[in-house]
Design an enzyme around this catalytic site. Structure first.
Site, mmCIF file in Angstrom:
data_model
loop_
_atom_site.group_PDB
_atom_site.id
_atom_site.type_symbol
_atom_site.label_atom_id
_atom_site.label_comp_id
_atom_site.label_asym_id
_atom_site.label_seq_id
_atom_site.Cartn_x
_atom_site.Cartn_y
_atom_site.Cartn_z
ATOM 1 N N HIS A 82 0.846 -1.203 0.000
ATOM 2 C CA HIS A 82 0.000 0.000 0.000
ATOM 3 C C HIS A 82 0.871 1.239 0.000
ATOM 4 O O HIS A 82 1.878 1.305 0.691
ATOM 5 C CB HIS A 82 -0.889 0.009 1.247
ATOM 6 N N ASP A 161 -15.316 2.465 7.982
ATOM 7 C CA ASP A 161 -14.279 3.444 7.601
ATOM 8 C C ASP A 161 -14.809 4.383 6.524
ATOM 9 O O ASP A 161 -14.552 5.588 6.544
ATOM 10 C CB ASP A 161 -13.013 2.729 7.105
ATOM 11 N N ARG A 168 -15.120 12.659 8.537
ATOM 12 C CA ARG A 168 -13.878 13.366 8.903
ATOM 13 C C ARG A 168 -13.525 14.407 7.844
ATOM 14 O O ARG A 168 -13.020 15.486 8.158
ATOM 15 C CB ARG A 168 -12.730 12.357 9.069
ATOM 16 N N SER A 183 -7.680 4.023 9.687
ATOM 17 C CA SER A 183 -8.480 4.011 8.462
ATOM 18 C C SER A 183 -7.792 3.172 7.377
ATOM 19 O O SER A 183 -8.396 2.273 6.780
ATOM 20 C CB SER A 183 -8.668 5.461 7.995
ATOM 21 N N LYS A 187 -8.730 -1.269 6.125
ATOM 22 C CA LYS A 187 -8.989 -1.799 4.774
ATOM 23 C C LYS A 187 -7.960 -2.868 4.418
ATOM 24 O O LYS A 187 -8.272 -3.875 3.792
ATOM 25 C CB LYS A 187 -8.968 -0.661 3.755
HETATM 26 N N1 URA Z 1 -6.392 7.522 3.344
HETATM 27 C C1 URA Z 1 -7.280 6.737 4.002
HETATM 28 O O1 URA Z 1 -7.672 5.683 3.515
HETATM 29 N N2 URA Z 1 -7.714 7.166 5.210
HETATM 30 C C2 URA Z 1 -7.310 8.311 5.796
HETATM 31 O O2 URA Z 1 -7.734 8.625 6.889
HETATM 32 C C3 URA Z 1 -6.399 9.100 5.098
HETATM 33 C C4 URA Z 1 -5.940 8.676 3.865
#
Ligand code: URA
Length: 441
Positions: A82, A161, A168, A183, A187
């Site tokens: 990632h 999320d 957010r 967050s 995932k």
């Molecule tokens: N990318 C994400 O998936 N979550 C965040 O909070 C910030 C960047």
């Protein structure tokens, strides 16, 4: 349990228990806690932070709020990668076939994302016919048979999320390290890989602008990943200037293909070798990073990495002939050089401004609904530390609209600082965070 009491506890500096966090996440996802209460909680977290235990509990609760992928049907260690994102970041396109060609199973879920260019999925869709909207059965079959598959994130992956991130985004609570780490990692954990290599960018073109913040985010994410039983490594890499030379979807695909042929930019190749080495070692395919790097260089030299990309493109419905003839991709109509206004050395490039140039040309998404033009972008000819003569080309702009081309050129020139002093280039890899015990293997 009452959300009001949890907000007050957090507001007063207390730590929430695992049960309290689970209650909050599950009830919010189910629509039983209103946005205004969750907004207050996010702001309380923003100011008071979270303990390591709270961050791990929040991540696990979000990861388990929807579908979780069970990859146990795929033999061997599955590795995911990632990136926190940056300008010219086409790493997955070259790295994943390189690693798969060395025998590591790559099972990756990717997003489209908002940004200067599209995400990995948009770039892959540059291959005519390529689809990432595949069923989980096809995803598993491809990983089993050819060692690689990339699919779009299903809508039921970590739905908590998704809802929280949207909240957010409109309540000025995105840039809190524990919230970002939980967050992203929710995932990744829901996607089911056994090992995760994180590419955390730092600099003006990155989400995290300072090295201190990037290291803090990387440490938090590796702590979560390793705490959840997934071998997690973070590489912190420079994003104070674009990665490689190409910025823009098709242009980046072409650069990734060149890299798989051993003809890629030095910085981009170095990053792929570095991340790939950790992926190979984490998967148990190499004893150490040195041996892993040798294996990766071999699959570039013997053409197996390029072949793996062609196999992968074909398996997901794309036309593999483009892998061998990348000139078949249709590039933008207008191609214009940007001459240097003076002689000297490139002292600085405001990296996110180069990303904005790509956005102006139509290469990125401003809203989730925007469509992107895959053919536009820029090829840089000069990067930090390079010498330039007056009138020499700093970059070629690829555009489909004269007005946008003018606008991007103006913005591009303002992002470059040229002086008489030669600037030493910064190292690309700033720091690596390894799981405990890594060096005692
Ligand atoms: N990318 C994400 O998936 N979550 C965040 O909070 C910030 C960047």
């Amino acid at each position: 349990m009452r959300m009001y009491d949890l907000i007050m506890k957090k507001r007063n500096g207390g730590a929430l228990s695992q049960e309290e966090i689970r209650y909050m996440v599950n009830s919010y996802t189910a629509g039983e806690i209103p946005d205004y209460q969750m907004s207050a909680m996010m702001m309380a977290i923003y100011f008071n932070g979270m303990t390591e235990e709270e961050t791990l509990s929040l991540t696990m609760a979000m990861a388990e709020s929807g579908d979780t992928l069970d990859l146990s049907g795929i033999a061997g260690v599955k590795v995911d990668k990632h990136s926190t994102g940056g300008v010219g970041d086409k790493t997955s396109l070259a790295l994943t076939p390189m690693v798969a060609a060395c025998g590591v199973k790559v099972a990756k879920m990717s997003g489209r994302g908002l940004g200067h260019t599209g995400g990995t999925i948009d770039k892959l869709e540059s291959f005519p016919g390529f689809s990432t909207e595949i069923e989980i059965d096809a995803f598993e079959r491809n990983v089993n048979e050819i060692g690689i598959s990339i699919m779009g994130q299903t809508k039921d992956l970590a739905p908590a999320d998704k809802k929280l991130y949207a909240l957010r985004d409109v309540t000025a609570t995105v840039d809190q390290i524990s919230l970002i780490a939980s967050s992203i990692m929710s995932k990744k954990l829901a996607s089911g890989a056994d090992a995760i290599v994180l590419d955390v960018k730092t600099g003006s073109g990155a989400f995290m602008k300072t090295l201190t913040d990037s290291v803090a985010l990387a440490e938090e994410m590796t702590r979560i990943g390793n705490g959840a039983g997934r071998k997690t490594i973070a590489v912190i890499s420079d994003m104070d200037q674009p990665l490689g030379f190409a910025v823009g979807n098709i242009l980046e695909v072409q650069e990734a293909i060149a890299t798989l042929r051993g003809e890629g930019p030095q910085d981009f190749t170095q990053l792929c070798l570095c991340l790939g080495s950790y992926m190979l070692v984490a998967a148990g395919k190499a004893e150490d990073e040195k041996q892993a790097e040798k294996m990766l260089k071999e699959v570039i030299e013997n053409g197996k990495a390029l072949e793996k990309l062609a196999e992968f493109v074909k398996a997901q419905g794309g036309d593999p002939s483009y892998v061998y003839q990348p000139q078949k991709f249709e590039t933008a109509r207008v191609q214009r050089e940007i001459p240097a206004p003076q002689a000297g050395y490139i002292q600085k490039i405001v990296c996110d401004e180069i990303g904005i140039c790509s956005l102006i040309l139509g290469g990125g998404r401003e809203t989730k609904e925007s469509t992107i033009d895959l053919s536009v972008g820029l090829i840089l000819h000069k990067k930090v530390g390079d010498k330039v003569e007056k009138g020499e080309s700093l970059a070629t702009i690829y555009a489909n609209d004269e007005g946008k081309c003018e606008q991007a050129t103006e913005r591009f020139l303002a992002a470059y600082t040229i002086t008489n002093v030669k600037k030493e280039t910064e190292p690309l890899i700033k720091k690596v965070i390894l799981p405990s015990g890594w060096n005692e293997r």
